[in-house]
Design a protein around this motif. Structure first.
Motif, mmCIF file in Angstrom:
data_model
loop_
_atom_site.group_PDB
_atom_site.id
_atom_site.type_symbol
_atom_site.label_atom_id
_atom_site.label_comp_id
_atom_site.label_asym_id
_atom_site.label_seq_id
_atom_site.Cartn_x
_atom_site.Cartn_y
_atom_site.Cartn_z
ATOM 1 N N LYS A 9 0.837 -1.191 0.000
ATOM 2 C CA LYS A 9 0.000 0.000 0.000
ATOM 3 C C LYS A 9 0.870 1.238 0.000
ATOM 4 O O LYS A 9 1.814 1.358 0.783
ATOM 5 C CB LYS A 9 -0.901 0.005 1.244
ATOM 6 C CG LYS A 9 -1.815 1.217 1.310
ATOM 7 C CD LYS A 9 -2.678 1.143 2.563
ATOM 8 C CE LYS A 9 -3.609 2.336 2.646
ATOM 9 N NZ LYS A 9 -4.434 2.305 3.872
ATOM 10 N N THR A 131 -7.021 -6.647 -5.912
ATOM 11 C CA THR A 131 -7.072 -5.428 -6.722
ATOM 12 C C THR A 131 -8.438 -4.765 -6.601
ATOM 13 O O THR A 131 -8.536 -3.550 -6.355
ATOM 14 C CB THR A 131 -6.791 -5.757 -8.200
ATOM 15 O OG1 THR A 131 -5.470 -6.308 -8.317
ATOM 16 C CG2 THR A 131 -6.892 -4.506 -9.063
ATOM 17 N N SER A 134 -9.181 -3.547 -2.952
ATOM 18 C CA SER A 134 -8.383 -2.381 -2.571
ATOM 19 C C SER A 134 -9.033 -1.084 -3.040
ATOM 20 O O SER A 134 -8.927 -0.051 -2.385
ATOM 21 C CB SER A 134 -6.968 -2.498 -3.147
ATOM 22 O OG SER A 134 -6.292 -3.608 -2.604
ATOM 23 N N VAL A 135 -9.699 -1.142 -4.177
ATOM 24 C CA VAL A 135 -10.418 0.035 -4.677
ATOM 25 C C VAL A 135 -11.583 0.362 -3.753
ATOM 26 O O VAL A 135 -11.825 1.521 -3.406
ATOM 27 C CB VAL A 135 -10.926 -0.208 -6.111
ATOM 28 C CG1 VAL A 135 -11.806 0.955 -6.579
ATOM 29 C CG2 VAL A 135 -9.757 -0.403 -7.057
ATOM 30 N N GLY A 139 -9.567 2.597 -1.042
ATOM 31 C CA GLY A 139 -9.615 3.817 -1.841
ATOM 32 C C GLY A 139 -8.466 3.955 -2.812
ATOM 33 O O GLY A 139 -8.141 5.070 -3.228
ATOM 34 N N GLU A 140 -7.848 2.844 -3.218
ATOM 35 C CA GLU A 140 -6.729 2.920 -4.141
ATOM 36 C C GLU A 140 -7.220 3.125 -5.573
ATOM 37 O O GLU A 140 -8.322 2.721 -5.936
ATOM 38 C CB GLU A 140 -5.890 1.640 -4.068
ATOM 39 C CG GLU A 140 -5.180 1.464 -2.749
ATOM 40 C CD GLU A 140 -4.213 0.296 -2.772
ATOM 41 O OE1 GLU A 140 -4.137 -0.389 -3.810
ATOM 42 O OE2 GLU A 140 -3.536 0.071 -1.753
ATOM 43 N N LYS A 141 -6.385 3.744 -6.350
ATOM 44 C CA LYS A 141 -6.683 3.943 -7.768
ATOM 45 C C LYS A 141 -5.954 2.878 -8.582
ATOM 46 O O LYS A 141 -4.750 2.717 -8.456
ATOM 47 C CB LYS A 141 -6.245 5.343 -8.216
ATOM 48 C CG LYS A 141 -7.038 6.474 -7.554
ATOM 49 C CD LYS A 141 -6.591 7.829 -8.079
ATOM 50 C CE LYS A 141 -7.398 8.956 -7.434
ATOM 51 N NZ LYS A 141 -6.980 10.290 -7.932
ATOM 52 N N VAL A 142 -6.717 2.172 -9.393
ATOM 53 C CA VAL A 142 -6.155 1.100 -10.220
ATOM 54 C C VAL A 142 -6.300 1.488 -11.689
ATOM 55 O O VAL A 142 -7.398 1.823 -12.145
ATOM 56 C CB VAL A 142 -6.871 -0.239 -9.964
ATOM 57 C CG1 VAL A 142 -6.325 -1.329 -10.880
ATOM 58 C CG2 VAL A 142 -6.708 -0.641 -8.502
ATOM 59 N N GLY A 143 -5.182 1.461 -12.400
ATOM 60 C CA GLY A 143 -5.180 1.880 -13.795
ATOM 61 C C GLY A 143 -5.699 0.803 -14.734
ATOM 62 O O GLY A 143 -5.972 -0.333 -14.343
ATOM 63 N N TRP A 147 -6.292 -3.383 -14.316
ATOM 64 C CA TRP A 147 -7.619 -3.961 -14.510
ATOM 65 C C TRP A 147 -7.590 -4.990 -15.639
ATOM 66 O O TRP A 147 -8.238 -6.046 -15.558
ATOM 67 C CB TRP A 147 -8.643 -2.880 -14.820
ATOM 68 C CG TRP A 147 -9.191 -2.155 -13.629
ATOM 69 C CD1 TRP A 147 -9.190 -0.815 -13.395
ATOM 70 C CD2 TRP A 147 -9.839 -2.738 -12.481
ATOM 71 N NE1 TRP A 147 -9.787 -0.527 -12.193
ATOM 72 C CE2 TRP A 147 -10.192 -1.687 -11.618
ATOM 73 C CE3 TRP A 147 -10.141 -4.048 -12.114
ATOM 74 C CZ2 TRP A 147 -10.849 -1.899 -10.402
ATOM 75 C CZ3 TRP A 147 -10.788 -4.273 -10.888
ATOM 76 C CH2 TRP A 147 -11.136 -3.205 -10.058
ATOM 77 N N GLU A 303 2.937 -2.699 -10.116
ATOM 78 C CA GLU A 303 3.017 -2.109 -8.778
ATOM 79 C C GLU A 303 4.416 -1.585 -8.518
ATOM 80 O O GLU A 303 4.601 -0.496 -7.963
ATOM 81 C CB GLU A 303 2.648 -3.159 -7.729
ATOM 82 C CG GLU A 303 2.705 -2.652 -6.292
ATOM 83 C CD GLU A 303 1.679 -1.592 -6.008
ATOM 84 O OE1 GLU A 303 1.947 -0.742 -5.122
ATOM 85 O OE2 GLU A 303 0.619 -1.563 -6.664
ATOM 86 N N ARG A 306 4.820 1.602 -10.499
ATOM 87 C CA ARG A 306 4.049 2.695 -9.899
ATOM 88 C C ARG A 306 4.765 3.263 -8.681
ATOM 89 O O ARG A 306 4.871 4.478 -8.508
ATOM 90 C CB ARG A 306 2.663 2.195 -9.500
ATOM 91 C CG ARG A 306 1.756 3.267 -8.906
ATOM 92 C CD ARG A 306 0.426 2.670 -8.465
ATOM 93 N NE ARG A 306 0.592 1.780 -7.332
ATOM 94 C CZ ARG A 306 0.618 2.199 -6.072
ATOM 95 N NH1 ARG A 306 0.512 3.496 -5.791
ATOM 96 N NH2 ARG A 306 0.766 1.349 -5.079
#
Length: 320
Positions: A9, A131, A134-135, A139-143, A147, A303, A306
């Motif tokens: 995280k 994945t 976590s969204v 509140g994580e942003k996944v690109g 996805w 990850e 990122r």
């Protein structure tokens, strides 16, 4: 039970001395994670052996968590007098323990009906569930790329399970549910990480699993033979040691580095499944497993990229 390295995280905190030291020996961390897969695969094979012999999954899990608790209690009570059980987030610890318990029960149920390589490969879908969870919960942003990797991994599961065909077995749902429970536990692990010590988290898992199963095991109990009891104890020892080695691995390498190597467990269960049960995975299982592994490895790679772009410091080792 399959185990997976949770994706880290992102955090803006300044890393502690321990956090900055824990990634100094990545090769040693990789060796530890590979070693853990051998312990966990052996535990799974033994669980399947007992399940095939007629021992109820609830009883197998109860023996496992009883041994887990007996191992943890001296570590908690002797050095600190029980202070290690003090948690800053006890409710999250309980829910995490329930997630681990659900993962164990459903996976053993799957082993009762499915080839061990198929159940293990299907269970590796859990990082993809992480994945999505976590969204929702972190509140994580996944690109788009992550996805896309998740969807590819789900395709791998469909190839193994093959719903709508004569090869489909309803029991295939058990390792999928197990993976979902494990993913929930991993997400809660990330929320707890840094708040409680690893020994606190492991102790809560042992206590929750033991107490819940103790309520249900009388309804399923069959008196084990000395051989079955010995194997059940071995399951508890191997799984506990395997998970503790995972904890140690995080002290020497980051989660994104370790994640791809957790798939070595599939190699172990395939070999052991062949020698113990004469099980040979079919081409569909190999194909689906390859797709799931590729998806998981790519997710770990994204990850790592990122975290490099946003200069995130090394995450503290996890509490599971």
């Amino acid at each position: 039970m399959t185990t997976h390295v949770p994706p880290p995280k992102a955090s803006a905190r300044v890393p502690s001395a321990q956090a900055s030291r824990h990634a100094d020996k990545p090769l040693f961390g990789l060796l530890l994670i590979i070693c853990s897969t051998a312990f966990l695969a052996s535990s799974d094979v033994m669980a399947k052996y007992l399940a095939r012999g007629g021992m109820p999954p609830v009883e197998i899990a109860w023996i496992r968590f009883t041994v887990f608790l007996l191992i943890m209690l001296p570590m908690v009570l002797v050095p600190s007098g029980g202070r290690a059980l003090r948690s800053s987030r006890p409710l999250l610890q309980v829910f995490r323990g329930l997630g681990l318990l659900g993962s164990s029960i459903f996976f053993i149920l799957g082993l009762s009906f499915l080839p061990i390589a198929e159940a293990t490969a299907t269970g590796f879908i859990s990082p993809l569930f992480v994945t999505g969870l976590s969204v929702i919960f972190l509140g994580e942003k996944v690109g788009l790329r992550r996805w896309s990797a998740t969807l590819v991994g789900l395709m791998g599961v469909l190839i193994i399970v093959r719903p709508g065909t004569a090869a489909f077995q309803p029991a295939a749902i058990f390792p999928i549910v197990s993976a979902l429970c494990w993913a929930c536990a991993l997400v809660l692990t990330r929320k707890i990480s840094g708040a409680d010590r690893p020994i606190t988290t492991m102790s809560y898992a042992a206590i929750v699993g033991f107490l819940v199963l103790s309520v249900f095991v009388p309804f399923y109990w069959t008196t084990p033979t000395p051989a079955q009891l010995t194997i059940g104890i071995a399951i508890g020892v191997l799984s506990t040691v395997g998970h503790w080695i995972v904890v140690l691995a995080f002290r020497y390498a980051d989660a994104s580095v370790l994640a791809p190597f957790s798939y070595v467990q599939l190699m172990w269960v395939t070999l052991l499944g062949y020698f113990v049960f004469s099980e040979i995975p079919d081409a569909w299982t190999f194909t689906g497993a390859a797709i799931i592994i590729a998806s998981g490895v790519y997710t770990a790679h994204r990850e790592r990229v990122r975290r490099a772009k946003i200069a995130v410091p090394p995450e503290p080792y996890p509490t599971s």
